[in-house]
Design a protein around this motif. Structure first.
Motif, PDB file in Angstrom:
ATOM      1  N   ARG A 100      44.152  37.731  37.247  1.00 44.34           N
ATOM      2  CA  ARG A 100      42.809  37.168  37.025  1.00 44.34           C
ATOM      3  C   ARG A 100      42.611  35.904  37.844  1.00 44.34           C
ATOM      4  NH1 ARG A 100      44.061  39.001  31.691  1.00 44.34           N
ATOM      5  NH2 ARG A 100      44.889  36.947  31.146  1.00 44.34           N
ATOM      6  N   ASP A 101      43.657  35.073  37.930  1.00 50.45           N
ATOM      7  CA  ASP A 101      43.565  33.867  38.750  1.00 50.45           C
ATOM      8  C   ASP A 101      43.374  34.225  40.220  1.00 50.45           C
ATOM      9  OD1 ASP A 101      43.908  32.326  36.515  1.00 50.45           O
ATOM     10  OD2 ASP A 101      46.027  31.877  36.881  1.00 50.45           O
ATOM     11  N   ALA A 104      39.792  35.037  40.912  1.00 46.57           N
ATOM     12  CA  ALA A 104      38.996  33.808  40.924  1.00 46.57           C
ATOM     13  C   ALA A 104      39.202  33.021  42.215  1.00 46.57           C
ATOM     14  CB  ALA A 104      39.364  32.947  39.716  1.00 46.57           C
ATOM     15  N   LYS A 105      40.448  32.966  42.706  1.00 45.69           N
ATOM     16  CA  LYS A 105      40.730  32.231  43.945  1.00 45.69           C
ATOM     17  C   LYS A 105      40.089  32.919  45.145  1.00 45.69           C
ATOM     18  CE  LYS A 105      45.070  30.110  42.431  1.00 45.69           C
ATOM     19  NZ  LYS A 105      46.550  30.052  42.610  1.00 45.69           N
ATOM     20  N   SER A 107      37.404  34.791  45.091  1.00 44.18           N
ATOM     21  CA  SER A 107      35.960  34.577  44.994  1.00 44.18           C
ATOM     22  C   SER A 107      35.564  33.183  45.454  1.00 44.18           C
ATOM     23  CB  SER A 107      35.508  34.796  43.547  1.00 44.18           C
ATOM     24  OG  SER A 107      34.118  34.614  43.421  1.00 44.18           O
ATOM     25  N   ALA A 108      36.389  32.182  45.145  1.00 45.46           N
ATOM     26  CA  ALA A 108      36.079  30.804  45.527  1.00 45.46           C
ATOM     27  C   ALA A 108      36.281  30.557  47.013  1.00 45.46           C
ATOM     28  CB  ALA A 108      36.943  29.843  44.729  1.00 45.46           C
ATOM     29  N   ARG A 115      30.996  37.302  48.650  1.00 49.28           N
ATOM     30  CA  ARG A 115      31.293  37.184  47.224  1.00 49.28           C
ATOM     31  C   ARG A 115      30.790  38.369  46.388  1.00 49.28           C
ATOM     32  NH1 ARG A 115      30.360  30.699  46.874  1.00 49.28           N
ATOM     33  NH2 ARG A 115      32.379  30.144  47.794  1.00 49.28           N
ATOM     34  N   ALA A 119      32.507  40.018  43.069  1.00 46.52           N
ATOM     35  CA  ALA A 119      31.851  39.985  41.760  1.00 46.52           C
ATOM     36  C   ALA A 119      31.323  41.346  41.334  1.00 46.52           C
ATOM     37  CB  ALA A 119      30.704  38.972  41.788  1.00 46.52           C
TER      38      ALA A 119
END
Length: 234
Positions: A100-101, A104-105, A107-108, A115, A119
Motif C-alpha cells: 500500500r505504501d 502511495a509513493k 502516485s506521489a 496519476r 488511481a
C-alpha cells in the motif's frame, strides 16, 4: 510508437536482459525494422547512453547506468499497481502495508498526467479467497530467508501425521487458497513445499545454513525441472 518512447523501450529491454540482445530480438519485440534498431542504438550511444556491442552479436547496457526511476509508461504503472494490489490483499501484514505504501509513493512521484493510471487503473485483482489461518510469523520467515538461517518446525501433513523438521527456508509462494514455504528439509535431504497452515509450531534458529541463497535457488529450480519438467525462469 513515438521515437522517444521507442528509445526508452530499447533501454528498458537492455536493462532487464541478462545477456546480449541482438538487433533482431529488439526489432521483433518493438515491431520495427532492424535498420531502425541500428539507427536508434547509434542515437542512444550518441547521447552517451553506455551501450556496448555490435551488429550480429548483441547489445549490452552498462549495469551501473541509471535513469529517472519513475519514467514509466501507462502499462508499466498499471502492472505495478496490479501487483501491489494483489500483494496488499493476500500477503502477511508487513508486506501488505509495504504494498500500500508503494502505491502511495508511486502516485506521489509520477507526473500529474500519469496519476489516473494509478488511481483508476483499467485492471484489477479478483477478490481474494480466505487463506487458512496459520500460526507462522511470515514476516520473520522472510527475514530468515534473507539472512540464511534455519527453522525448526513441527509439521502436520494432509493425513494428520506430525513430524519435526529442520529446514532451510528459501521462498514463500502465494496461491489463491494456500501459502507455501519452499525449503530444504534436513530430514528428507530434499526440497519440500510446506503449507504454512499445517506448520503447528516454528522455532527461529540462530544457526546459519551456509549456502548462498542464489545457489539454493538454482538447486531448487533444477529439482523442479527434474521433478515436473518445469523450466523456471532465471
Amino acid at each position: 510508437m513515438r521515437r522517444a518512447d521507442r528509445l526508452f523501450q530499447i533501454i528498458q529491454i537492455l536493462r532487464r536482459a541478462k545477456r546480449p540482445v541482438t538487433a533482431r530480438a529488439l526489432s521483433d519485440e518493438l515491431e520495427i525494422s532492424v535498420r531502425t534498431v541500428y539507427r536508434d542504438i547509434a542515437d542512444l550511444m550518441g547521447q552517451r547512453v553506455p551501450i556496448s556491442g555490435e551488429a550480429g552479436i548483441g547489445y549490452v547496457l552498462d549495469r551501473h547506468y541509471d535513469m529517472p526511476p519513475l519514467m514509466l509508461t501507462p502499462d508499466e504503472l498499471e502492472a505495478a499497481v496490479l501487483g501491489a494490489q494483489w500483494v496488499a490483499q493476500r500477503s502477511d501484514p508487513a508486506l501488505a502495508r509495504a504494498a500500500r505504501d508503494l502505491i502511495a509513493k508511486i502516485s506521489a512521484a509520477v507526473p500529474d498526467q500519469l496519476r489516473p493510471f494509478v488511481a483508476e487503473p483499467t485492471v484489477s485483482t479478483p477478490p481474494p479467497q480466505s487463506l487458512p489461518a496459520d500460526m507462522l510469523n511470515v514476516a520473520q520467515v522472510r527475514e530468515w530467508i534473507r539472512v540464511g538461517r534455519k527453522l525448526r518446525i513441527r509439521y502436520r501433513d494432509e493425513r494428520g501425521r506430525a513430524s519435526e523438521r529442520t529446514i532451510w527456508p528459501l521462498l514463500i509462494g502465494y496461491a489463491d487458497a494456500v501459502r507455501l514455504l519452499v525449503a530444504w528439509c534436513e530430514l528428507r535431504e530434499e526440497f519440500r513445499h510446506f503449507r504454512t497452515d499445517r506448520i503447528v509450531d516454528a522455532a527461529f534458529l540462530d544457526e546459519p545454513h551456509d549456502v548462498r541463497r542464489r545457489t539454493l535457488m538454482a538447486r531448487w529450480k533444477q529439482h523442479m525441472k527434474q521433478l515436473r519438467g518445469i523450466d523456471l525462469p532465471e
